[in-house]
Design an enzyme around this catalytic site. Structure first.
Site, short mmCIF file in Angstrom:
data_model
loop_
_atom_site.label_atom_id
_atom_site.label_comp_id
_atom_site.label_asym_id
_atom_site.label_seq_id
_atom_site.Cartn_x
_atom_site.Cartn_y
_atom_site.Cartn_z
N GLN A 44 0.84 -1.20 0.00
CA GLN A 44 0.00 0.00 0.00
C GLN A 44 0.88 1.25 0.00
O GLN A 44 1.12 1.84 1.05
CB GLN A 44 -0.89 -0.03 1.24
CG GLN A 44 -1.88 1.08 1.34
CD GLN A 44 -3.15 0.80 0.60
OE1 GLN A 44 -3.62 -0.32 0.58
NE2 GLN A 44 -3.72 1.81 -0.01
N PHE A 45 1.38 1.64 -1.16
CA PHE A 45 2.28 2.80 -1.21
C PHE A 45 1.58 4.09 -0.78
O PHE A 45 2.23 5.02 -0.33
CB PHE A 45 2.90 2.95 -2.60
CG PHE A 45 1.99 3.52 -3.65
CD1 PHE A 45 1.97 4.89 -3.90
CD2 PHE A 45 1.15 2.70 -4.39
CE1 PHE A 45 1.13 5.43 -4.86
CE2 PHE A 45 0.32 3.21 -5.36
CZ PHE A 45 0.30 4.58 -5.59
N THR A 46 0.26 4.15 -0.87
CA THR A 46 -0.45 5.37 -0.52
C THR A 46 -0.41 5.68 0.97
O THR A 46 -0.76 6.79 1.38
CB THR A 46 -1.92 5.34 -1.00
OG1 THR A 46 -2.58 4.22 -0.39
CG2 THR A 46 -1.99 5.22 -2.51
#
Length: 150
Positions: free
Chosen positions: A78-80
């Site tokens: 989950q890079f966000t």
């Protein structure tokens, strides 16, 4: 490294209308990796999550871990989680690690977590457009950042 840990009654990940991960009672872990993260972050975070006492004991008190209850787990990249909203309304992901750094660290985290909980961990598909479904149990949601060990 940041993780959002959700205690779930069930959770699944679907990619291109195909279910790639599916669990019952356990943890859904959203994992964000920064370019500064190391194997030390992996070791610390995996141990912390595996021993986190967020499941109810026989008295209904959150006093048991994933290991204690024999629960399952899904880890989703989950890079966000590293979004910066300081300027304007469009989030910046400058702190999120690029795939050449994040993929090996993500895979190493999954391997370490499997070792710590002594069972297979399900995953999403790194970089894919994933549909994550969950039934949050409690609801219990914990956020842990290895750069801010409290």
């Amino acid at each position: 490294m940041k993780a959002v840990i959700q205690r779930v009654s069930e959770a699944s990940v679907t990619v291109n209308q195909e279910k790639v991960a599916n669990i019952g009672h356990g943890l859904l872990i959203l994992l964000g990796i920064e370019h500064e993260d190391t194997h030390e972050d992996i070791t610390w975070l995996s141990a912390k999550i595996s021993k986190l006492r967020i499941f109810n004991d026989e008295n209904g008190v959150m006093n048991t871990s994933l290991i204690d209850v024999g629960g399952e787990a899904i880890v989703v990249s989950q890079f966000t989680l590293h979004a910066s909203t300081k300027k304007g309304n469009r989030p910046s992901y400058i702190k999120a690690a690029k795939p050449d750094i994040s993929v090996p660290l993500y895979e190493a985290f999954v391997a370490q977590f499997e070792k710590d909980i002594q069972q297979k961990v399900q995953t999403g598909i790194f970089g894919a457009d994933m549909k994550v479904s969950l039934l949050n149990d409690g609801p219990v949601t914990i956020i842990i950042d290895t750069k801010n060990k409290e």
